[in-house]
Design a protein around this motif. Structure first.
Motif, PDB file in Angstrom:
ATOM      1  N   ILE A  31      48.849  58.025  37.848  1.00 31.79           N
ATOM      2  CA  ILE A  31      49.191  56.667  37.420  1.00 31.79           C
ATOM      3  C   ILE A  31      49.721  55.860  38.600  1.00 31.79           C
ATOM      4  N   GLN A  32      50.602  56.514  39.360  1.00 28.09           N
ATOM      5  CA  GLN A  32      51.176  55.897  40.553  1.00 28.09           C
ATOM      6  C   GLN A  32      50.082  55.364  41.486  1.00 28.09           C
ATOM      7  N   LYS A  33      49.056  56.195  41.687  1.00 28.96           N
ATOM      8  CA  LYS A  33      47.957  55.824  42.596  1.00 28.96           C
ATOM      9  C   LYS A  33      47.231  54.578  42.099  1.00 28.96           C
ATOM     10  N   LEU A  34      46.944  54.567  40.800  1.00 29.91           N
ATOM     11  CA  LEU A  34      46.216  53.424  40.240  1.00 29.91           C
ATOM     12  C   LEU A  34      47.049  52.151  40.350  1.00 29.91           C
ATOM     13  N   VAL A  35      48.320  52.264  40.058  1.00 29.08           N
ATOM     14  CA  VAL A  35      49.180  51.090  40.154  1.00 29.08           C
ATOM     15  C   VAL A  35      49.254  50.628  41.609  1.00 29.08           C
ATOM     16  N   GLU A  36      49.312  51.595  42.521  1.00 29.77           N
ATOM     17  CA  GLU A  36      49.358  51.257  43.938  1.00 29.77           C
ATOM     18  C   GLU A  36      48.129  50.466  44.366  1.00 29.77           C
ATOM     19  N   ILE A  37      46.962  50.936  43.931  1.00 32.74           N
ATOM     20  CA  ILE A  37      45.735  50.227  44.278  1.00 32.74           C
ATOM     21  C   ILE A  37      45.839  48.803  43.764  1.00 32.74           C
ATOM     22  N   TYR A  38      46.353  48.685  42.552  1.00 32.02           N
ATOM     23  CA  TYR A  38      46.439  47.348  42.000  1.00 32.02           C
ATOM     24  C   TYR A  38      47.691  46.607  42.439  1.00 32.02           C
ATOM     25  N   ASP A  39      48.552  47.306  43.087  1.00 30.41           N
ATOM     26  CA  ASP A  39      49.732  46.771  43.740  1.00 30.41           C
ATOM     27  C   ASP A  39      50.252  45.457  43.158  1.00 30.41           C
ATOM     28  N   ALA A  40      51.064  45.536  42.140  1.00 27.78           N
ATOM     29  CA  ALA A  40      51.575  44.346  41.449  1.00 27.78           C
ATOM     30  C   ALA A  40      51.865  43.207  42.428  1.00 27.78           C
ATOM     31  N   PRO A  41      51.033  42.203  42.441  1.00 32.07           N
ATOM     32  CA  PRO A  41      51.205  41.119  43.410  1.00 32.07           C
ATOM     33  C   PRO A  41      52.245  40.127  42.899  1.00 32.07           C
ATOM     34  N   ASP A  42      52.711  39.245  43.780  1.00 32.33           N
ATOM     35  CA  ASP A  42      53.609  38.213  43.276  1.00 32.33           C
ATOM     36  C   ASP A  42      52.804  37.267  42.400  1.00 32.33           C
ATOM     37  N   ASN A  43      53.495  36.610  41.511  1.00 31.45           N
ATOM     38  CA  ASN A  43      52.800  35.835  40.488  1.00 31.45           C
ATOM     39  C   ASN A  43      51.906  34.737  41.033  1.00 31.45           C
ATOM     40  N   SER A  44      52.266  34.224  42.193  1.00 32.96           N
ATOM     41  CA  SER A  44      51.519  33.085  42.711  1.00 32.96           C
ATOM     42  C   SER A  44      50.056  33.443  42.962  1.00 32.96           C
ATOM     43  N   GLU A  45      49.788  34.710  43.149  1.00 38.26           N
ATOM     44  CA  GLU A  45      48.418  35.110  43.426  1.00 38.26           C
ATOM     45  C   GLU A  45      47.501  34.800  42.238  1.00 38.26           C
ATOM     46  N   ASN A  46      48.089  34.780  41.057  1.00 40.26           N
ATOM     47  CA  ASN A  46      47.305  34.553  39.857  1.00 40.26           C
ATOM     48  C   ASN A  46      46.987  33.095  39.582  1.00 40.26           C
ATOM     49  N   GLU A  47      47.933  32.245  39.883  1.00 35.49           N
ATOM     50  CA  GLU A  47      47.739  30.857  39.513  1.00 35.49           C
ATOM     51  C   GLU A  47      46.669  30.186  40.366  1.00 35.49           C
ATOM     52  N   LEU A  48      45.972  29.248  39.749  1.00 37.91           N
ATOM     53  CA  LEU A  48      44.947  28.531  40.489  1.00 37.91           C
ATOM     54  C   LEU A  48      45.612  27.623  41.520  1.00 37.91           C
ATOM     55  N   LYS A  49      44.998  27.576  42.702  1.00 35.79           N
ATOM     56  CA  LYS A  49      45.513  26.686  43.748  1.00 35.79           C
ATOM     57  C   LYS A  49      45.131  25.265  43.380  1.00 35.79           C
ATOM     58  N   LEU A  50      46.081  24.372  43.366  1.00 34.88           N
ATOM     59  CA  LEU A  50      45.753  22.993  43.026  1.00 34.88           C
ATOM     60  C   LEU A  50      45.851  22.102  44.255  1.00 34.88           C
ATOM     61  N   ASN A  51      44.950  21.165  44.319  1.00 35.26           N
ATOM     62  CA  ASN A  51      44.936  20.199  45.399  1.00 35.26           C
ATOM     63  C   ASN A  51      46.020  19.153  45.116  1.00 35.26           C
ATOM     64  N   THR A  52      46.908  18.928  46.071  1.00 37.11           N
ATOM     65  CA  THR A  52      47.969  17.959  45.809  1.00 37.11           C
ATOM     66  C   THR A  52      47.526  16.559  46.207  1.00 37.11           C
ATOM     67  N   ASP A  53      46.376  16.509  46.862  1.00 30.86           N
ATOM     68  CA  ASP A  53      45.935  15.248  47.448  1.00 30.86           C
ATOM     69  C   ASP A  53      44.484  15.010  47.040  1.00 30.86           C
ATOM     70  N   GLY A  54      44.287  14.572  45.815  1.00 29.36           N
ATOM     71  CA  GLY A  54      42.925  14.375  45.318  1.00 29.36           C
ATOM     72  C   GLY A  54      42.524  15.461  44.351  1.00 29.36           C
ATOM     73  N   PRO A  55      41.277  15.389  43.852  1.00 32.25           N
ATOM     74  CA  PRO A  55      40.868  16.325  42.804  1.00 32.25           C
ATOM     75  C   PRO A  55      40.763  17.785  43.277  1.00 32.25           C
ATOM     76  N   THR A  56      41.129  18.683  42.383  1.00 31.77           N
ATOM     77  CA  THR A  56      40.940  20.113  42.609  1.00 31.77           C
ATOM     78  C   THR A  56      39.546  20.482  42.116  1.00 31.77           C
ATOM     79  N   VAL A  57      38.812  21.247  42.921  1.00 29.03           N
ATOM     80  CA  VAL A  57      37.471  21.651  42.500  1.00 29.03           C
ATOM     81  C   VAL A  57      37.423  23.169  42.329  1.00 29.03           C
ATOM     82  N   ILE A  58      36.954  23.585  41.163  1.00 29.31           N
ATOM     83  CA  ILE A  58      36.838  25.017  40.897  1.00 29.31           C
ATOM     84  C   ILE A  58      35.381  25.344  40.601  1.00 29.31           C
ATOM     85  N   LEU A  59      34.833  26.229  41.424  1.00 27.67           N
ATOM     86  CA  LEU A  59      33.419  26.574  41.305  1.00 27.67           C
ATOM     87  C   LEU A  59      33.284  27.935  40.617  1.00 27.67           C
ATOM     88  N   PHE A  60      32.435  27.993  39.607  1.00 22.90           N
ATOM     89  CA  PHE A  60      32.222  29.244  38.872  1.00 22.90           C
ATOM     90  C   PHE A  60      30.876  29.852  39.238  1.00 22.90           C
TER      91      PHE A  60
END
Ligand SMILES: Nc1nc2c(ncn2[C@@H]2O[C@H](COP(=O)(O)OP(=O)(O)OP(=O)(O)O)[C@@H](O)[C@H]2O)c(=O)[nH]1
Ligand SMILES: Nc1nc2c(ncn2[C@@H]2O[C@H](COP(=O)(O)OP(=O)(O)OP(=O)(O)O)[C@@H](O)[C@H]2O)c(=O)[nH]1
Ligand SMILES: [Mg+2]
Ligand SMILES: [Mg+2]
Lengths: 300, 308
Positions: A70-99
């Motif tokens: 279990i330790q190994k799997l969690v390590e691989i997934y290494d609980a990142p800080d929350n900011s890694e999850n949130e979408l980066k938003l453009n503070t200066d004009g429109p944010t573009v997200i490509l799928f």
């Protein structure tokens, strides 16, 4: 033979039958990991590391072994800080997200869900129907846009997708939208022409808005097996993927492949799709996910 | 590519075996291990792999391969034959009803390729036997599913029966069939919504459609990229519907397609067609021997036997 028991139950069983760490045990462990689509390479890595630990650190008892894995799997997934999850938003004009992603992965549906989420949070949302190829694709996104009450840029079927992208980016700038979601046609990663087309769309976005797209999300179906690794590698070559949306996790799929993708390619999952409804989208929680793989094994 | 390592290793192992006049138990064990890993890496379900390895091993021993002439070649041949055999031996085609119409019902997970496959099959039947099919739009859930089928219908010049999204799919199918009988269509395709095999409500809907339509064929459409979960999907749909065959889509990609082996192993139902692209003529008959080579990651397994 029914194979309905969860990965956790399987592991439980494995540890219950545990006598000693011998070759049979390693094979069973590898199978159990592979069964959740973690993949041969990563499964072997974990099992090899366990072999080492058995030798060097005297990991022997059933509990030790279990914790180690279990330790190994969690390590691989290494609980990142929350900011890694949130979408980066453009503070200066429109944010573009490509799928982007292969056929039928869930791109259009995810945009439908996400557009609604951002509209509800007070953003001005625009979506672009740059899948001009697949039958009914434009109507599908249009239907989502109506439900979500967001605006859409679309052209007729068969138009140049790059020109839809261009128009949408321009409109997003001119009309001061906060966020633009671009839907692209599904394409298999070995189709060179289609991949070039994607690279071209990506370039247009950057040319029109420096720093954009702020996010390129690769949509991956959780029921896909080892091919998802090829998908991540090849799509990464044409666009700088910032995260993965793992869809269809509401099935019995384990989605263990994202462990491999993180391990081998380093792309994190940002969102998970849990159904077809507009509300069936969640931010990815790595700990919950890894522990979910072991549900029934760990007492909460 | 993710799998190159393993299939190259398997080819090396096969090459080494080919040259040997005699092989040891240790050689056999190593070969089996490489085959096991190659199959797992191709997404063949692990239980299926286990049984496969056992079966090959006992055949190899039973035919006393180890003492025979060219034992290495014999092992490769056993692996290849066994894989091909497991995937159905020879190619099979659709069942046809004695009285028209032949009714073909589609089923499968979301995004597998059902709607696209309906178009491809209709086109094929039109070309092969001048068929006059009708398509029934029984997916009332996915946004624009009806429009998609209508556009597909347009592309292959086949009419689509639809009643919008407010009518129960079972009723739509009944009405569509009535129209097909009236118009003497010789084939009817029922396009159903994608669903999870664990979704009881939607699986019941499929059972009810089957009940009223009494389809000649029930085709499970499966994405060739599917991982270990392919067995659960195939088992779930087969238990509920007793499917008659499988269509494997998106084989134009670079997936090894081990799901094919898993599905065949758990359902025993034949794979009839493969999807080879998004265009309406990208549909091929399934060839078990080619699939065997693909799963092992080798251009042609038998070339390892024949070239001595
Ligand atoms: N169960 C489930 N189904 C989903 C999820 N996300 C998408 N789907 C379904 O999967 C199917 C394909 O989704 P789309 O959004 O059309 O996928 P796409 O990637 O846009 O497909 P193409 O444009 O054809 O490449 C649809 O039936 C969706 O309703 C999910 O999280 N769970
Ligand atoms: N490359 C490739 N794409 C395919 C193939 N078959 C279908 N597709 C694509 O896969 C995606 C999903 O196909 P659909 O026919 O909409 O799948 P479906 O099973 O009807 O999906 P739902 O109705 O949402 O469950 C589309 O982008 C198709 O163009 C194939 O053989 N190869
Ligand atoms: Mg789409
Ligand atoms: Mg469909």
């Amino acid at each position: 033979a029914k194979s309905r028991s969860s990965f956790g139950q399987k592991l439980n069983q494995l540890f219950a039958n545990f006598r000693s760490v011998d070759e049979d045990f390693f094979e069973d462990l590898e199978d159990t990991l592979i069964e959740s689509d973690v993949g041969v390479k990563t499964a072997m890595e974990i099992s090899d590391q366990l072999r080492e630990a058995v030798k060097l650190e005297n990991v022997k008892g059933s509990k030790d072994v279990q914790n180690f894995v279990i330790q190994k799997l969690v390590e691989i997934y290494d609980a990142p800080d929350n900011s890694e999850n949130e979408l980066k938003l453009n503070t200066d004009g429109p944010t573009v997200i490509l799928f982007i992603g292969v056929n039928g992965a869930g791109k259009t549906t995810t945009i439908g869900k996400m557009a609604n989420k951002y509209r509800e949070s007070g953003k001005r949302v625009l979506v672009a129907a740059a899948d001009t190829f697949r039958a009914g694709a434009i109507q599908q996104l249009d239907e989502w846009a109506k439900r979500d009450q967001v605006d859409i840029v679309k052209k007729e079927e068969g138009s140049d997708p790059a020109s839809v992208v261009f128009d949408a980016v321009k409109k997003a700038k001119d009309d001061n939208y906060d966020i633009l979601f671009i839907d692209t046609a599904g394409r298999l990663q070995n189709k060179v022409n289609l991949m070039n087309e994607l690279a071209k769309m990506n370039k247009i976005i950057t040319r029109e808005i420096p720093g954009a797209p702020q996010e390129v999300l690769l949509v991956v179906d959780a029921t896909v097996g080892q091919n998802a690794l090829n998908q991540a590698k090849m799509f990464k070559e044409v666009a700088d993927i910032s995260g993965i949306v793992l869809t269809k996790l509401d099935g019995t799929a384990r989605g263990g492949i994202v462990i491999s993708i993180k391990n081998e390619i380093g792309i994190p999952v940002k969102y998970v799709g849990l159904g077809e409804k507009v509300s069936d989208l969640q931010e990815f929680n790595p700990e919950k996910f890894v522990y979910g793989l072991f549900k029934g094994l760990i007492k909460e | 590519m993710a799998f190159e390592g393993l299939s190259e290793k398997l080819q090396d192992t096969f090459k080494k075996l080919r040259g040997k006049g005699k092989i040891s138990e240790a050689d056999l064990r190593e070969t089996m291990r490489d085959i096991r890993l190659a199959l797992l890496d191709a997404d063949v379900n692990f239980t299926v792999v286990r049984n496969f390895i056992k079966s090959v091993q006992s055949k190899a021993k039973g035919e006393s391969v180890l003492e025979g002439l060219n034992p290495g070649q014999q092992i490769i041949k056993i692996v290849n034959d066994e894989l091909t055999e497991m995937m159905g031996g020879e190619a099979t085609t659709l069942k046809k009803s004695e009285k028209i119409p032949t009714i073909i019902m589609m089923a499968g997970l979301q995004g597998a390729g059902k709607t696209t496959t309906v178009g491809k099959l209709a086109k094929r039947l039109k070309e092969e036997e001048n068929a006059r099919p009708l398509m029934i739009a029984a997916d009332i859930y996915r946004p624009a599913a009806i429009e998609q089928l209508q556009q597909v219908g347009n592309q292959v010049d086949v009419p689509v029966f639809e009643e919008g999204t407010d009518v129960d799919p079972v009723k739509i199918v009944e009405d569509g069939l009535a129209q097909a009988r009236e118009n003497k269509n010789d084939y009817v395709f029922i396009d159903t919504a994608g669903r999870l095999q664990i979704d009881e409500k939607l699986m019941d809907e499929l059972k009810n459609i089957k009940e009223v339509a009494k389809p000649t064929d029930i085709l499970l459409v499966v994405d060739a990229m599917t991982g270990q979960n392919a067995v659960n999907t195939a088992e779930g749909f087969n238990d509920a519907l007793d499917i008659t065959g499988v269509v494997l889509t998106k084989l134009d990609g670079d997936t090894r397609g081990g799901a094919a082996l898993s599905i065949k192993a758990v359902t025993g139902k034949p794979i009839l067609y493969t999807g080879q692209g998004e265009k309406m003529d990208n549909l091929d008959i399934f060839h078990p021997d080619r699939m065997a080579s693909r799963i092992l990651g080798m251009g042609d397994v038998l070339s390892f036997v024949e070239k001595t």
